[in-house]
Design a protein around this motif. Structure first.
Motif, PDB file in Angstrom:
ATOM      1  N   LEU A  93     -10.961   3.263   9.343  1.00 39.99           N
ATOM      2  CA  LEU A  93     -11.180   4.443  10.189  1.00 39.99           C
ATOM      3  C   LEU A  93     -11.460   3.987  11.628  1.00 39.99           C
ATOM      4  CD1 LEU A  93     -11.502   7.601  10.085  1.00 39.99           C
ATOM      5  CD2 LEU A  93     -13.957   7.194  10.009  1.00 39.99           C
ATOM      6  N   HIS A  94     -12.244   2.941  11.743  1.00 41.11           N
ATOM      7  CA  HIS A  94     -12.494   2.370  13.082  1.00 41.11           C
ATOM      8  C   HIS A  94     -11.187   1.876  13.702  1.00 41.11           C
ATOM      9  CE1 HIS A  94     -13.707  -0.417  16.206  1.00 41.11           C
ATOM     10  NE2 HIS A  94     -13.228  -1.419  15.496  1.00 41.11           N
ATOM     11  N   TYR A  95     -10.391   1.162  12.921  1.00 38.79           N
ATOM     12  CA  TYR A  95      -9.114   0.656  13.443  1.00 38.79           C
ATOM     13  C   TYR A  95      -8.207   1.813  13.880  1.00 38.79           C
ATOM     14  CZ  TYR A  95     -10.357  -3.675  10.898  1.00 38.79           C
ATOM     15  OH  TYR A  95     -10.981  -4.798  10.414  1.00 38.79           O
ATOM     16  N   ARG A 122      -1.374   5.416  12.901  1.00 43.65           N
ATOM     17  CA  ARG A 122      -2.278   6.405  13.522  1.00 43.65           C
ATOM     18  C   ARG A 122      -1.643   7.785  13.512  1.00 43.65           C
ATOM     19  NH1 ARG A 122      -3.292   1.924  17.065  1.00 43.65           N
ATOM     20  NH2 ARG A 122      -5.237   1.046  16.304  1.00 43.65           N
ATOM     21  N   GLU A 153      -9.157   4.911  14.800  1.00 45.12           N
ATOM     22  CA  GLU A 153      -9.681   5.834  15.808  1.00 45.12           C
ATOM     23  C   GLU A 153     -10.053   5.207  17.142  1.00 45.12           C
ATOM     24  OE1 GLU A 153     -12.905   8.096  14.126  1.00 45.12           O
ATOM     25  OE2 GLU A 153     -11.479   9.688  13.648  1.00 45.12           O
ATOM     26  N   ASN A 154     -10.378   3.933  17.142  1.00 48.99           N
ATOM     27  CA  ASN A 154     -10.989   3.389  18.361  1.00 48.99           C
ATOM     28  C   ASN A 154     -10.058   2.583  19.259  1.00 48.99           C
ATOM     29  OD1 ASN A 154     -13.581   4.522  18.218  1.00 48.99           O
ATOM     30  ND2 ASN A 154     -14.107   3.128  16.565  1.00 48.99           N
ATOM     31  N   CYS A 155      -8.776   2.657  19.016  1.00 54.08           N
ATOM     32  CA  CYS A 155      -7.835   1.960  19.907  1.00 54.08           C
ATOM     33  C   CYS A 155      -7.721   2.770  21.200  1.00 54.08           C
ATOM     34  CB  CYS A 155      -6.469   1.846  19.237  1.00 54.08           C
ATOM     35  SG  CYS A 155      -5.181   1.213  20.313  1.00 54.08           S
ATOM     36  N   ILE A 207      -7.625   4.561   3.159  1.00 52.40           N
ATOM     37  CA  ILE A 207      -8.431   4.497   4.392  1.00 52.40           C
ATOM     38  C   ILE A 207      -9.913   4.368   4.016  1.00 52.40           C
ATOM     39  CG2 ILE A 207      -9.149   5.759   6.468  1.00 52.40           C
ATOM     40  CD1 ILE A 207      -6.386   7.100   6.424  1.00 52.40           C
ATOM     41  N   PHE A 223     -11.599  -4.516  21.126  1.00 51.84           N
ATOM     42  CA  PHE A 223     -12.404  -3.585  20.332  1.00 51.84           C
ATOM     43  C   PHE A 223     -12.474  -3.971  18.852  1.00 51.84           C
ATOM     44  CE2 PHE A 223     -10.399  -1.637  23.928  1.00 51.84           C
ATOM     45  CZ  PHE A 223     -11.501  -1.185  24.631  1.00 51.84           C
ATOM     46  N   GLY A 224     -12.029  -5.187  18.536  1.00 53.35           N
ATOM     47  CA  GLY A 224     -12.106  -5.662  17.147  1.00 53.35           C
ATOM     48  C   GLY A 224     -11.247  -4.849  16.198  1.00 53.35           C
ATOM     49  N   VAL A 251     -13.936   2.924   5.693  1.00 53.56           N
ATOM     50  CA  VAL A 251     -14.688   3.073   6.942  1.00 53.56           C
ATOM     51  C   VAL A 251     -14.192   2.099   8.028  1.00 53.56           C
ATOM     52  CG1 VAL A 251     -16.582   1.580   6.134  1.00 53.56           C
ATOM     53  CG2 VAL A 251     -17.011   3.210   7.943  1.00 53.56           C
ATOM     54  N   VAL A 252     -13.836   0.897   7.612  1.00 52.09           N
ATOM     55  CA  VAL A 252     -13.384  -0.085   8.601  1.00 52.09           C
ATOM     56  C   VAL A 252     -12.018   0.320   9.158  1.00 52.09           C
ATOM     57  CG1 VAL A 252     -12.812  -2.503   8.977  1.00 52.09           C
ATOM     58  CG2 VAL A 252     -14.749  -1.910   7.547  1.00 52.09           C
ATOM     59  N   TYR A 277      -6.130  -9.138  15.938  1.00 52.56           N
ATOM     60  CA  TYR A 277      -7.519  -8.779  15.617  1.00 52.56           C
ATOM     61  C   TYR A 277      -8.466  -9.490  16.588  1.00 52.56           C
ATOM     62  CZ  TYR A 277     -11.374  -8.034  12.139  1.00 52.56           C
ATOM     63  OH  TYR A 277     -12.509  -7.672  11.465  1.00 52.56           O
TER      64      TYR A 277
END
Lengths: 266, 474
Positions: free
Chosen positions: B46-48, B81, B50-52, B41, B132-133, B43-44, B127
């Protein structure tokens, strides 16, 4: 001091700061974790693409999912993006007269929204905020008048209509989540129920307060509830899906553009 | 009847059989897999993770969503997740399943994980479709696959090839080397002279993999003809440097992938070439061009391009004399070359210049419909396994870990046959008689799909298409 007043004072003058502190903690926690995991990668040289291409693809990065959703999931597009976001929650939060006054209280430059006439009234048939809104009297009037640039668009752009659209949007989203839960889809989470219920609570309490024309005590209780729910959401925001509004959406789309379009040239 | 396998094949098979387990639940192996998952894991991701928001806007982008709605990207990524929440969030540790925290606890859970992993082609369409990318493919192929593989659930055939490539053992297997030797011989016949093999200091290294020679020998020959016609100072290796690198990533074995890429980079740098040209527009392209510097921690001394990029350059410079074609032709964007690799404009510009009857598909570039064969799914079919077993001198059953894996492969083939249909329908709509593309899996998948759904169409590599039309001076 009665319960009504105590609740109101707690919501408006005390809990706000607690919620703000929790929000700030959450922001630091989430951004801090990203920094903790960040490592500068060795990158390949980027693909050469012209400036026009990069601008075009930057816009597309934001627009493409909207167009895709409109084509492939029109129900989600209608309830989620149109009703809940574009014609519901967003203009209510940032443009409705009462909220413009609140934002301006904490952030005075926000009053420009009112000065430029971008704000919207509470109702389509009156430019008033509401007779019982505790705002300072202006001239002879005991209420503030929302004078704006929207003209006939005020038929749609007003608190009543937008709140109803937002309520339909939230209701639709809850319905869709329940359907997905029935189909045992994994993307239904406990957070969805909490988040949508909280939003529904804010919208309902705010709508009822705005439409209330009776005893000022009850009005104050409704308003206190509306404010309390909103503050709860503020505190909850960094730990919930609402984080997308503050950070996740912007980071995600800009990173996607940087990764796929700027770097790789897609 | 297969001939007897060589000792090297037997040794590799033994290694693979020790780590591949399609039955049972090994707690220690799962714990190790989870640790590897956590270590992967960044940083990128982590975004994938957490931000869904769970909107499932990505769902219709996935070719396997049309097989079963439960195969939507968000549903598959949610399993990653779950592991993340269980290991790295307070709420997940305390509240567990109530907040969707999860870790495979039994055989059934592991079976579910491997099923979901091989219902994702890592095409990247989710993607671009995500508001949210979020790259769900990265969560499924980059993380969840680690759980599957290191818990023992890896397709034997892919793991065998990962090991063959890592050890370069394919060089010792006559059946596998036959197509390579054949293609070099035919290329020499086509250009009427010896090939410039292993030439130091050449400008360009044409770098075909073993699979290029196996799946589209005409593509390798076509590229050589094009380079000859353009008068390029080029070379190519006398033997394949890899099967299809880094094939280790297809089973989530990053250590094998890294070692293979290091070897390839070292060899190309020893030759002193300025550019390395790939024919394979599947996963080797983004790995060689974009991911390799990240993985190795340094930039190589050469530039990596795909054949289609250099061919367009040569056509634009007027160095590649081509006889234009009138046959209705279309281009299928391989997901790894287009969405993942960024080569979305060049094939269209090239084909507009060389095909008078070019018919682009309705969905193209970053919006292209995936053929459904990526992520290892393409080689997970009984026919392919039987063919590969034969080339290695094995019985087909040797490439299965028992009936359970066999059944899984059969189910995967069935799922693919549904997933490929949208692509075939779109090609049919275009009226094209030739589909040109640049990835062995796409070629195999579209050819198979066309046969399945009765679409008379010829599927070929872009280098073969160009090579057939190039005017070669003798």
């Amino acid at each position: 001091m009665g319960l009504s007043e105590a609740l109101y004072n707690f919501a408006v003058y005390q809990f706000f700061w607690i919620a703000l502190a929790l929000f700030a903690f959450g922001v630091v926690y989430r951004i801090g974790r990203m920094f903790a995991l960040w490592k500068r990668p060795v990158k390949a040289p980027r693909r050469a693409r012209g400036g026009g291409y990069l601008v075009k693809t930057f816009i597309e990065t934001f627009l493409d999912p909207i167009i895709f959703s409109l084509k492939k999931k029109p129900h989600d597009f209608t309830f989620g993006l149109l009703l809940l976001h574009l014609f519901g929650v967003l203009p209510i939060i940032f443009l409705m007269g009462e909220h413009v006054i609140v934002w301006s209280y904490y952030f005075p430059p926000y009053w420009l929204v009112a000065k430029w006439g971008l704000w919207i009234p509470e109702s389509m048939i009156s430019g008033t905020l509401t007779v019982t809104t505790p705002v300072p009297p202006v001239g002879e009037m005991s209420y503030k008048f929302v004078s704006n640039i929207w003209g006939p668009l005020n038929i749609i752009l007003n608190g009543d209509v937008l709140a109803i659209l937002a309520l339909i949007g939230v209701g639709g989203k809850i319905g869709m989540k329940l359907l997905e839960a029935a189909k045992r889809e994994k993307n239904v989470r406990l957070g969805d129920i909490i988040d949508y219920t909280l939003l529904l609570g804010i919208l309902l309490a705010g709508y009822l307060a705005a439409r209330f024309r009776g005893d000022v005590i009850i009005y104050r209780e409704l308003l206190a509830l509306h404010v309390l729910f909103a503050e709860l959401l503020l505190a909850w925001l960094p730990f919930s899906k609402y984080w997308h509004f503050v950070f996740g959406y912007w980071y995600g789309k800009i990173h996607e553009w940087w990764d796929t379009r700027y770097q790789r040239g897609a | 009847m297969a001939s007897r396998p060589s000792p090297v094949v037997e040794e590799i098979l033994k290694t693979v059989k020790q780590r591949v387990k399609w039955s049972g639940y090994d707690k220690q192996a799962v714990e190790k897999a989870v640790s590897k998952f956590v270590a992967a894991i960044d940083v990128v991701r982590l975004h994938y993770l957490e931000n869904c928001v769970g909107c499932a806007a990505c769902a219709p982008a996935c070719p396997y969503y049309y097989v079963d709605e439960h195969y939507s990207p968000v549903n598959k990524a949610e399993y990653s997740r779950g592991v993340y929440r269980k290991k790295l969030t307070f709420a997940g540790r305390i509240l567990g399943p109530l907040v969707g925290a999860w870790i495979p606890k039994n055989e059934k859970d592991l079976d579910r994980v491997v099923e979901l992993v091989y219902r994702c082609t890592n095409c990247g369409h989710c993607y671009y479709a995500c508001p949210f990318g979020i790259d769900s493919g990265s969560l499924v192929q980059g993380l969840l696959k680690i759980i599957a593989t290191y818990s023992g659930r890896a397709p034997t055939i892919i793991d065998v090839f990962a090991e063959l490539e890592y050890r370069e053992a394919y060089l010792e297997i006559e059946g596998l080397m036959m197509p390579w030797n054949m293609v070099l011989k035919k290329a020499e016949e086509a250009i009427g002279k010896s090939l410039p093999l292993d030439k130091k200091g050449a400008e360009v290294l044409l770098l075909p993999w073993l699979t290029d020679a196996m799946f589209y020998p005409g593509g390798v020959i076509g590229a050589i003809k094009a380079f000859e016609a353009a008068g390029l100072d080029y070379t190519l290796p006398s033997r394949p440097w890899a099967v299809r690198p880094p094939i280790g990533v297809v089973v989530g074995r990053m250590e094998l992938a890294k070692a293979t890429l290091e070897r390839i980079v070292r060899r190309a740098e020893e030759l002193g070439v300025k550019r390395v040209v790939l024919l394979d527009g599947g996963f080797p392209y983004p790995w060689m061009r974009w991911e390799m510097p990240k993985l190795l921690g340094r930039r190589p001394n050469f530039q990596v391009v795909h054949f289609v990029e250099i061919a367009l350059e040569l056509v634009k410079q007027g160095r590649l004399p081509i006889e234009p074609d009138d046959t209705p032709v279309t281009w299928h964007d391989p997901c790894q070359l287009g969405r993942r690799g960024g080569v979305t404009e060049e094939p269209y510009e090239l084909l507009r210049r060389v095909a008078r009857n070019f018919r682009p598909l309705k969905h193209r570039g970053v919006h292209s419909i995936c053929c459904g064969g990526g992520g290892g799914i393409g080689c997970m079919n009984p026919e392919m396994i039987a063919e590969m077993a034969k080339l290695m001198g094995l019985e087909p059953d040797a490439l299965y870990d028992g009936e359970k894996e066999k059944k899984f492969i059969e189910e995967t083939t069935k799922a693919w046959s549904i997933a490929v249909k949208r692509k075939i329908d779109e090609i049919r709509e275009s009226g094209a008689k030739i589909v040109v593309t640049a990835c062995p899996v796409c070629i195999h998948s579209i050819s198979g799909g066309a046969k399945l759904y009765n679409l008379p169409v010829d599927v070929k590599h872009i280098a073969e298409y160009i090579g057939e039309r190039v005017k070669l001076k003798r």
